[in-house]
Design an enzyme around this catalytic site. Sequence first.
Site, PDB file in Angstrom:
ATOM      1  N   ALA A  65       0.865  -1.192   0.000  1.00 23.24           N
ATOM      2  CA  ALA A  65       0.000   0.000   0.000  1.00 23.24           C
ATOM      3  C   ALA A  65       0.896   1.235   0.000  1.00 23.24           C
ATOM      4  CB  ALA A  65      -0.896   0.016   1.228  1.00 23.24           C
ATOM      5  N   LYS A  66       0.312   2.367  -0.240  1.00 22.92           N
ATOM      6  CA  LYS A  66       1.054   3.626  -0.105  1.00 22.92           C
ATOM      7  C   LYS A  66       0.065   4.759   0.056  1.00 22.92           C
ATOM      8  CE  LYS A  66       5.481   4.808  -0.199  1.00 22.92           C
ATOM      9  NZ  LYS A  66       6.633   3.975   0.185  1.00 22.92           N
TER      10      LYS A  66
END
Length: 427
Positions: free
Chosen positions: A116-117
């Site tokens: 994720a980011k």
Amino acid sequence: MATTMVEDAVPEAKEANPFESMMSRFDRAAKLLDLNSDLYAVMRVPNRELKVYIPVRMDSGRIQVFEGFRVQHNFARGPAKGGIRYAPDVTIEEVRALAAWMTWKCAVVNVPFGGAKGGVICDPWQMSQGELERLTRRYASELIDIIGPEKDVPAPDMNTNEQTMAWIMDTYSMHARHTVTAVVTGKPIDLGGSRGRREATGRGVLFVVNEAMKKFKMTPPSTRVVVQGSGNVGGIGAQLMHEAGYKVIAISDMHGGIYNPAGIDIPAALEHLRATRSFEEYPNAERMSNAELLEIECDVLVPAATENQITSQNAERINCKVLAEGANGPTTAAADAILQRKGIFVIPDILANAGGVTVSYFEWVQDRMGYFWKEDVVNERLQDVMVASFNELVKFAEKHNVDTRTAAYMLAIDRVAYDTRMRGIYA
Ligand code: NAD
């Protein structure tokens, strides 16, 4: 190493788009793996993207609304994991690429996380601590339903730090009505952080560079290192390499670099940077631009600043034996074939900078156990992971007769594909 590369030319217009760079490498690796078309369809897209508008009361008393993102790329191997970036120019495309890189990175070092980011469009240098705290808390509150120790575990990235993580942990805990330390990593040690986390990415770079040096029968004192960036990865990486006896001949920050072929006293240079917020006026070194610094003749080049630094425009002039990618996406896909033709040994970002997420995994484990390890234990376990992953990657590249970047993607995609297949596609 004898290698082959499938020549999929990347149109120039797409070169600067990190998601396109990531996808062209993904496609190449998927093709070489002969990835099943159903798995390809599922794995080439993120699982979820959230866009939020974040109202913040500024010190002036007025409300300013910021735009933020969280991209959750893949959960096949565990909770999503990835940093949060604050920058004026951060885009959803960049965050999407960074989220995918987290999936592949966690798989390359075999930690049980997906990717994720997050990103918030803001100029942290122009904001007070109070404004940053309010921005962070409101952003965290917008993410509250999709983050959590079993769901998605944020961490620091560019322009966010331990303090940012402490605010997120506190905001999440206030909503949960109890303290949940494992919701983020990269926290202050007293709040459930791990010893060694702050240095982990730079230390991981050192460990893989050490392995490359063994492979090429080189020793630290005769190895000239150039580092772009002097933040968490570049600054700490340069410091640790200096301590390990490497000759660091150049280092930079976003405003430019300093170069001395006889070697730079890295602790003194970083102290100068801390005190004056610039390398300017640092004695006994030549000033140069970041573009010039990347082209210095050296043995190890460590781009540890940001994306798209080595492109089809300058790859021909890159003059190192080993490229250890401390940053995420410092090399565009269009530059890969040029570097390969020049015989540069690439330690790809999804391995070279994986020390950070590895110790983030250790932090998450320690938080969930409520039992914290000594720094020596953290560093030793980090070394085990980085050394094993480096050697596994080199072996895989040799076995499949591909370059190291393609090998890293193939290894990662194969692991994620296996888990996706075993779980089954809920379609
Ligand atoms: P940081 O904010 O601590 O430091 C960034 C450094 O790069 C600073 O010295 C800054 O001046 C410089 N910089 C920024 N923009 C630049 C530009 N356009 N040209 C030249 N220099 C520039 O960030 P960091 O945590 O060290 O992250 C650096 C890179 O490493 C990013 O790509 C990040 O995604 C990646 N990364 C970080 C971690 C981590 O644990 N911090 C882990 C894995 C990967």
